[in-house]
Structure formats: C-alpha cells, structure tokens
Design a protein around this motif. Structure first.
Motif, PDB file in Angstrom:
ATOM      1  N   PHE A   1       0.633  -0.842   0.498  1.00 15.75           N
ATOM      2  CA  PHE A   1       0.121   0.049  -0.086  1.00 15.75           C
ATOM      3  C   PHE A   1       1.253   1.355   0.127  1.00 15.75           C
ATOM      4  N   LYS A   2       0.490   2.023  -0.568  1.00 15.05           N
ATOM      5  CA  LYS A   2       0.943   3.341  -1.090  1.00 15.05           C
ATOM      6  C   LYS A   2       0.852   4.758   0.259  1.00 15.05           C
ATOM      7  N   LYS A   3      -0.205   4.491   1.188  1.00 12.56           N
ATOM      8  CA  LYS A   3      -0.469   5.447   2.316  1.00 12.56           C
ATOM      9  C   LYS A   3      -1.428   4.297   2.401  1.00 12.56           C
ATOM     10  N   LEU A   4      -1.392   5.106   4.339  1.00 10.84           N
ATOM     11  CA  LEU A   4      -2.055   4.282   5.759  1.00 10.84           C
ATOM     12  C   LEU A   4      -2.368   5.072   6.635  1.00 10.84           C
ATOM     13  N   THR A   5      -3.250   5.206   7.414  1.00 13.64           N
ATOM     14  CA  THR A   5      -3.413   6.223   8.585  1.00 13.64           C
ATOM     15  C   THR A   5      -3.556   5.020   9.859  1.00 13.64           C
ATOM     16  N   VAL A   6      -2.083   5.942  10.266  1.00 20.58           N
ATOM     17  CA  VAL A   6      -2.335   4.858  12.112  1.00 20.58           C
ATOM     18  C   VAL A   6      -2.367   5.320  13.333  1.00 20.58           C
ATOM     19  N   ASN A   7      -2.480   4.585  13.956  1.00 19.63           N
ATOM     20  CA  ASN A   7      -2.699   5.191  15.728  1.00 19.63           C
ATOM     21  C   ASN A   7      -1.215   5.081  15.865  1.00 19.63           C
ATOM     22  N   SER A   8      -1.266   6.258  17.298  1.00 18.48           N
ATOM     23  CA  SER A   8       0.046   6.361  17.776  1.00 18.48           C
ATOM     24  C   SER A   8      -0.008   6.498  19.601  1.00 18.48           C
ATOM     25  N   PHE A   9       0.731   5.869  19.870  1.00 20.30           N
ATOM     26  CA  PHE A   9       0.403   5.697  21.115  1.00 20.30           C
ATOM     27  C   PHE A   9       2.199   5.368  22.025  1.00 20.30           C
ATOM     28  N   HIS A  10       2.857   6.346  21.833  1.00 22.83           N
ATOM     29  CA  HIS A  10       4.839   6.173  21.988  1.00 22.83           C
ATOM     30  C   HIS A  10       4.566   7.888  22.452  1.00 22.83           C
ATOM     31  N   ASN A  11       5.985   7.759  23.648  1.00 19.06           N
ATOM     32  CA  ASN A  11       7.050   9.249  24.696  1.00 19.06           C
ATOM     33  C   ASN A  11       7.999   8.600  23.456  1.00 19.06           C
ATOM     34  N   PHE A  12       8.504   7.668  23.124  1.00 22.05           N
ATOM     35  CA  PHE A  12       9.917   8.099  22.035  1.00 22.05           C
ATOM     36  C   PHE A  12       9.962   7.023  20.788  1.00 22.05           C
TER      37      PHE A  12
END
Length: 204
Positions: free
Chosen positions: A136-147
């Motif tokens: 795939f060329k595009k994705l929309t993803v979650n994010s849960f990180h501080n580093f």
C-alpha cells in the motif's frame, strides 16, 4: 493454524516480584486474523520451544527501553527480548516489532531512541516507500508512544517517516523483520489494509 510467539508487558513490585501481562486486544486480534497466540513467559528457553513449532515472533508494546527509563522491569525485558531476537533472527521466520518492539529492535542494532512529542493518542497519515512486505502507498495509523526511532543502521530500509522525521515503518534488507511504530492490534482508520499485510507477513 500458525503459532505466533508474543512478548508481554513486564511489571515489578517488591511484594509480587515480576509479573507479565498481555493486552486483550492481542487475543482479539489473533482470533480475527487467524493465528494461535503464544505468550512468552520469560522462563521458556529455546530448546523447549522446539517442541512446539513457532512460525513467527511479535515483540509487543508496553514498557520503555531501559536506556529511556531505568527500572527493573525495563532492564529485565530488554535483556530477555534481545536474547529472543538474537535466537530467532537466524531461524528465518517472520519477526514483527510494534511500538516498543520497534524500539527494542533499533536498540539491538545500535540505534538510539529519543523523546518525541505529539505521538500519544494521535492518528498519523503515512506515505509509504516501496516495501517488500506492504503493498500500500498510504496508511492512517494510531500512535501511543513517547519515544521515537530517528535513525537506523544500514541493515534497514525506511518505508515511512512522520513529519518530525521519526521512523514509522522500517524493514530489514535481508531478514523477514518488519518494524511498526503503531499498534496493528488496536483500531486504525485503515484497519483492513493493515490486516491484509499482517496476514501476508505471517503467511496466514
């Protein structure tokens, strides 16, 4: 059904010692995708694992690396996961690092993680370069990180960068080793695409 070994979050208390836990999200996701999830209990040694065929490894999220937060649980988890990674890198089976798992892999290959901003409970739109594992060329993803991981050794191809230049997706040039800074087991806006390449990566 494929057996996928997954590492767990480590907690430590003086009363109870080390405790290990795995999010219900992973159990639900393994049922959805169709693989048998085997939680790594940190007492299993490689010789015992040979009795049950392992088809893939997931280095999961949770905790920080010891270099970023120096406590007993992070030190213990780093040590055990690096041993596990070293053992299975020569087995030519799929290894997936998600969030903290990606950071652990970067540390194993002598890269340094750094504090980042605006990556907790966020959603990111990613543009992907050519990949061996993701079509795939595009994705929309979650994010849960501080580093975040901002550099990798020459053993890796960088597939996608966040606008702050932290690496969201990377893959090893010669091993079947895929690194994701997001959580495939949690909700993502492009979940159907993520499910598709997860099945393909683990040959499910």
């Amino acid at each position: 059904m494929k057996n996928i070994l997954i590492t767990q979050t480590v907690l430590y208390s003086k009363k109870r010692g080390y405790n290990f836990s795995l999010s219900k999200d992973w159990y639900d996701y393994s049922n959805k995708i169709g693989f048998n999830l085997i939680p790594w209990d940190y007492k299993i040694i490689p010789s015992l694992l040979r009795k049950k065929k392992i088809h893939g490894i997931i280095l999961s999220g949770g905790n920080d690396l010891f270099n970023n937060h120096k406590n007993k649980e992070n030190k213990y988890r780093d040590m055990m996961e690096k041993k596990l990674l070293k053992y299975y890198l020569v087995k030519n089976i799929p290894i997936l690092g998600t969030c903290r798992g990606f950071q652990l892999i970067s540390s194993y290959f002598k890269s340094i993680t750094k504090k980042c901003k605006n990556h907790v409970r966020k959603s990111h739109n990613l543009i992907l370069a050519k990949s061996k594992f993701i079509d795939f060329k595009k994705l929309t993803v979650n994010s849960f990180h501080n580093f975040g991981v901002y550099n990798l050794s020459n053993n890796f191809d960088i597939i996608s960068l966040h606008k702050d230049q932290s690496i969201e997706i990377a893959e090893h040039k010669s091993k079947k080793l895929l690194c994701l800074m997001f959580h495939p087991e949690r909700h993502n806006k492009t979940q159907s695409k993520i499910d598709k390449f997860m099945k393909s990566f683990f040959n499910i």
